[in-house]
Write a protein that holds these residues in place. Structure first.
Motif, PDB file in Angstrom:
ATOM      1  N   THR A 199      42.261  34.446  42.957  1.00 50.57           N
ATOM      2  CA  THR A 199      40.853  35.153  42.091  1.00 50.57           C
ATOM      3  C   THR A 199      41.817  36.306  42.715  1.00 50.57           C
ATOM      4  O   THR A 199      41.596  37.246  41.518  1.00 50.57           O
ATOM      5  CB  THR A 199      40.056  34.642  43.678  1.00 50.57           C
ATOM      6  N   TYR A 200      42.332  36.910  43.772  1.00 49.22           N
ATOM      7  CA  TYR A 200      42.741  38.472  44.143  1.00 49.22           C
ATOM      8  C   TYR A 200      43.738  38.468  42.839  1.00 49.22           C
ATOM      9  O   TYR A 200      43.732  39.739  42.188  1.00 49.22           O
ATOM     10  CB  TYR A 200      43.003  38.371  45.674  1.00 49.22           C
ATOM     11  N   THR A 201      45.205  37.704  43.079  1.00 48.39           N
ATOM     12  CA  THR A 201      45.756  38.136  41.449  1.00 48.39           C
ATOM     13  C   THR A 201      45.327  38.802  40.375  1.00 48.39           C
ATOM     14  O   THR A 201      45.508  39.459  39.214  1.00 48.39           O
ATOM     15  CB  THR A 201      46.722  37.292  42.169  1.00 48.39           C
ATOM     16  N   ASP A 202      44.607  37.757  40.027  1.00 45.49           N
ATOM     17  CA  ASP A 202      43.962  37.148  39.118  1.00 45.49           C
ATOM     18  C   ASP A 202      43.279  38.564  38.359  1.00 45.49           C
ATOM     19  O   ASP A 202      42.618  38.949  37.888  1.00 45.49           O
ATOM     20  CB  ASP A 202      42.305  35.951  38.771  1.00 45.49           C
ATOM     21  N   TRP A 203      42.208  39.154  39.607  1.00 46.17           N
ATOM     22  CA  TRP A 203      40.783  39.894  38.959  1.00 46.17           C
ATOM     23  C   TRP A 203      41.650  41.465  39.307  1.00 46.17           C
ATOM     24  O   TRP A 203      41.587  42.075  38.247  1.00 46.17           O
ATOM     25  CB  TRP A 203      40.563  40.682  40.975  1.00 46.17           C
ATOM     26  N   ARG A 204      43.399  41.385  40.066  1.00 49.62           N
ATOM     27  CA  ARG A 204      43.846  42.386  39.928  1.00 49.62           C
ATOM     28  C   ARG A 204      45.067  42.579  38.208  1.00 49.62           C
ATOM     29  O   ARG A 204      45.227  44.064  37.920  1.00 49.62           O
ATOM     30  CB  ARG A 204      45.294  42.576  40.686  1.00 49.62           C
ATOM     31  N   THR A 205      44.666  41.511  37.632  1.00 48.41           N
ATOM     32  CA  THR A 205      45.593  41.635  36.450  1.00 48.41           C
ATOM     33  C   THR A 205      44.329  42.408  35.774  1.00 48.41           C
ATOM     34  O   THR A 205      44.708  42.705  34.310  1.00 48.41           O
ATOM     35  CB  THR A 205      45.983  40.265  35.838  1.00 48.41           C
ATOM     36  N   PRO A 224      35.435  37.902  42.460  1.00 47.37           N
ATOM     37  CA  PRO A 224      34.913  39.432  42.474  1.00 47.37           C
ATOM     38  C   PRO A 224      33.155  39.272  41.984  1.00 47.37           C
ATOM     39  O   PRO A 224      32.338  38.664  41.507  1.00 47.37           O
ATOM     40  CB  PRO A 224      36.107  39.697  41.115  1.00 47.37           C
ATOM     41  N   LEU A 225      32.777  40.825  41.931  1.00 48.90           N
ATOM     42  CA  LEU A 225      31.087  41.226  42.251  1.00 48.90           C
ATOM     43  C   LEU A 225      31.486  42.103  40.521  1.00 48.90           C
ATOM     44  O   LEU A 225      32.613  42.557  41.080  1.00 48.90           O
ATOM     45  CB  LEU A 225      30.721  41.808  43.207  1.00 48.90           C
ATOM     46  N   THR A 226      30.883  41.618  39.956  1.00 52.63           N
ATOM     47  CA  THR A 226      30.924  42.416  38.423  1.00 52.63           C
ATOM     48  C   THR A 226      30.389  44.162  39.000  1.00 52.63           C
ATOM     49  O   THR A 226      29.805  44.690  39.515  1.00 52.63           O
ATOM     50  CB  THR A 226      29.929  41.905  37.976  1.00 52.63           C
ATOM     51  N   GLY A 227      31.577  45.203  38.509  1.00 53.67           N
ATOM     52  CA  GLY A 227      31.411  46.134  38.410  1.00 53.67           C
ATOM     53  C   GLY A 227      32.071  46.944  40.058  1.00 53.67           C
ATOM     54  O   GLY A 227      32.467  47.741  40.163  1.00 53.67           O
ATOM     55  N   THR A 228      32.357  46.153  40.937  1.00 50.62           N
ATOM     56  CA  THR A 228      32.639  45.893  42.070  1.00 50.62           C
ATOM     57  C   THR A 228      32.339  47.194  43.237  1.00 50.62           C
ATOM     58  O   THR A 228      33.166  48.142  42.772  1.00 50.62           O
ATOM     59  CB  THR A 228      34.327  46.610  41.496  1.00 50.62           C
ATOM     60  N   PRO A 229      31.196  46.657  43.197  1.00 50.68           N
ATOM     61  CA  PRO A 229      29.926  47.760  44.002  1.00 50.68           C
ATOM     62  C   PRO A 229      30.747  48.248  45.441  1.00 50.68           C
ATOM     63  O   PRO A 229      30.599  48.487  45.822  1.00 50.68           O
ATOM     64  CB  PRO A 229      28.984  46.647  44.096  1.00 50.68           C
ATOM     65  N   LEU A 230      31.774  47.537  45.777  1.00 52.15           N
ATOM     66  CA  LEU A 230      32.294  47.494  47.208  1.00 52.15           C
ATOM     67  C   LEU A 230      33.413  47.391  47.705  1.00 52.15           C
ATOM     68  O   LEU A 230      33.717  46.426  47.027  1.00 52.15           O
ATOM     69  CB  LEU A 230      31.361  46.611  48.560  1.00 52.15           C
ATOM     70  N   HIS A 231      34.177  48.184  48.679  1.00 54.71           N
ATOM     71  CA  HIS A 231      35.412  48.370  48.424  1.00 54.71           C
ATOM     72  C   HIS A 231      35.340  48.431  50.114  1.00 54.71           C
ATOM     73  O   HIS A 231      35.104  48.408  50.803  1.00 54.71           O
ATOM     74  CB  HIS A 231      36.204  49.208  48.188  1.00 54.71           C
ATOM     75  N   TRP A 232      36.902  47.789  50.561  1.00 58.13           N
ATOM     76  CA  TRP A 232      37.233  48.169  51.934  1.00 58.13           C
ATOM     77  C   TRP A 232      38.300  48.311  52.143  1.00 58.13           C
ATOM     78  O   TRP A 232      39.277  48.348  51.386  1.00 58.13           O
ATOM     79  CB  TRP A 232      37.357  46.499  52.231  1.00 58.13           C
ATOM     80  N   ARG A 233      38.881  49.397  53.088  1.00 60.49           N
ATOM     81  CA  ARG A 233      40.340  49.655  52.911  1.00 60.49           C
ATOM     82  C   ARG A 233      40.966  49.784  54.132  1.00 60.49           C
ATOM     83  O   ARG A 233      40.473  49.766  54.739  1.00 60.49           O
ATOM     84  CB  ARG A 233      40.142  51.844  53.144  1.00 60.49           C
ATOM     85  N   HIS A 234      42.160  48.471  54.230  1.00 61.76           N
ATOM     86  CA  HIS A 234      42.683  48.495  55.412  1.00 61.76           C
ATOM     87  C   HIS A 234      43.486  49.983  55.968  1.00 61.76           C
ATOM     88  O   HIS A 234      43.768  50.582  55.316  1.00 61.76           O
ATOM     89  CB  HIS A 234      44.021  47.280  55.097  1.00 61.76           C
ATOM     90  N   LEU A 235      43.428  49.608  57.856  1.00 61.59           N
ATOM     91  CA  LEU A 235      44.174  50.900  57.700  1.00 61.59           C
ATOM     92  C   LEU A 235      45.165  50.023  58.977  1.00 61.59           C
ATOM     93  O   LEU A 235      44.345  49.305  59.985  1.00 61.59           O
ATOM     94  CB  LEU A 235      43.094  51.796  58.203  1.00 61.59           C
TER      95      LEU A 235
END
Length: 331
Positions: free
Chosen positions: A304-310, A260-271
């Motif tokens: 890594t994603y699971t850890d970030w989500r927690t 993950p990038l610190t502060g989560t500066p970028l997101h992506w929406r799945h559509l």
């Protein structure tokens, strides 16, 4: 670059609008992204197609030649697509679903889910990096559903008469070689990557502009961006040529680490998108439900994603990503 119909439509839009700014607005693109696409198109044709002036753009002699051909080619192709779609609808012998999608593990997971949910349905896929092309395929009836995406709060691609539903909002992670000095960290500060070159799959939305703004807020400008397919991005990272940008659901890959990038500066929406005139509500509901389950299953496989989500709850909200770019004049 291999020329496609969407490139001709871009030229037609620029000529009709008379300026890159107005054309970008009509196409739903950021002006820097449109300018970059125009430069690539002009290289493919071998010369400048428009002269830029204080009050807009004007076609060159080469541009007039190309535009004259588009007046014949584009209407003819559109009519052919409509006739073919109508013919296909009347000739279906078995149930089938045609899926369009950008690159990523979500497509395979959805096909797998549909194989269980509708075993008698034949599923075919068309993959493209262009969300705009996927929307055009839906609008023309050449696909039934599209898995696309949008950066932050950017609007879904394509015409307003298409239906788009959110599947999930994911953070953008950085992809590092296992031997990279920062690969052992739980998350990576974007500023720590100021001296790196970058790799990312191409797109025709505002993601590139939002990334540039995120880097500027971190105190640097990206040195170089390699835009190529997913496999090539992974290879460039593995051999140390670049670090990559990837969705959080990027699957575990030998030689690569995602962080993950610190502060989560970028997101992506799945559509998930479809044309309501071409789909029964029950079919659309089934595919949407399976897409939601496919994303959940894909995310669960990424440690890594699971850890970030927690640990989620820090950083800017997903909707702020493009707003920041707008405030700073990049989009």
């Amino acid at each position: 670059m291999e020329l496609e119909l969407r490139h001709l439509r871009i030229l037609r839009a620029i000529a009709d609008a008379g300026s890159l700014t107005r054309a970008a607005t009509a196409l739903g693109l950021a002006q820097p992204a449109l300018s970059a696409q125009l430069r690539r198109i002009e290289r493919a044709f071998g010369g400048a197609l428009f002269e830029r002036g204080r009050y807009g753009v004007r076609a060159t002699a080469l541009g007039e030649l190309v535009l004259e051909r588009t007046r014949v080619v584009l209407p003819a192709v559109s009519e052919l697509q409509r006739e073919a779609a109508r013919f296909a609808l009347t000739r279906r012998d078995t149930e089938r679903l045609r899926l369009g999608a950008t690159h990523g593990p979500l497509l395979g997971a959805l096909v797998d889910r549909l194989a269980d949910a509708a075993p008698d349905t034949t599923v075919t896929t068309h993959v493209s990096w262009s969300e705009r092309e996927l929307a055009e395929l839906l609008a023309d009836g050449r696909t039934d559903f599209a898995l696309a995406g949008a950066c932050g709060s950017a609007p879904p691609p394509g015409a307003a008469h298409l239906v788009w539903r959110d599947i999930a909002v994911d953070p953008i992670f950085v992809m590092l070689a296992d031997a990279h000095p920062l690969a052992h960290q739980r998350e990576v500060d974007l500023a720590a990557l100021a001296d790196e070159k970058w790799a990312c799959v191409p797109g025709d939305g505002c993601f590139g502009d939002c990334f540039t703004v995120a880097c500027a807020r971190a105190g640097f400008s990206p040195r170089r961006m390699y835009e190529t397919d997913t496999a090539s991005c992974a290879h460039l990272v593995q051999v140390g040529r670049a670090v990559g940008l990837c969705r959080a659901t990027f699957p575990p890959t030998p030689g690569l680490t995602t962080r993950p990038l610190t502060g989560t500066p970028l997101h992506w929406r799945h559509l998930l998108g479809w044309h309501p005139a071409n789909q029964r509500p029950d079919v659309a509901a089934t595919v949407l439900a399976q897409a939601l389950r496919a994303h959940a299953r894909t995310a669960a496989r990424c440690d890594t994603y699971t850890d970030w989500r927690t640990r989620a709850g820090h950083g800017i909200r997903p909707a702020d990503c493009c707003a920041v770019a707008l405030e700073e004049g990049a989009v």
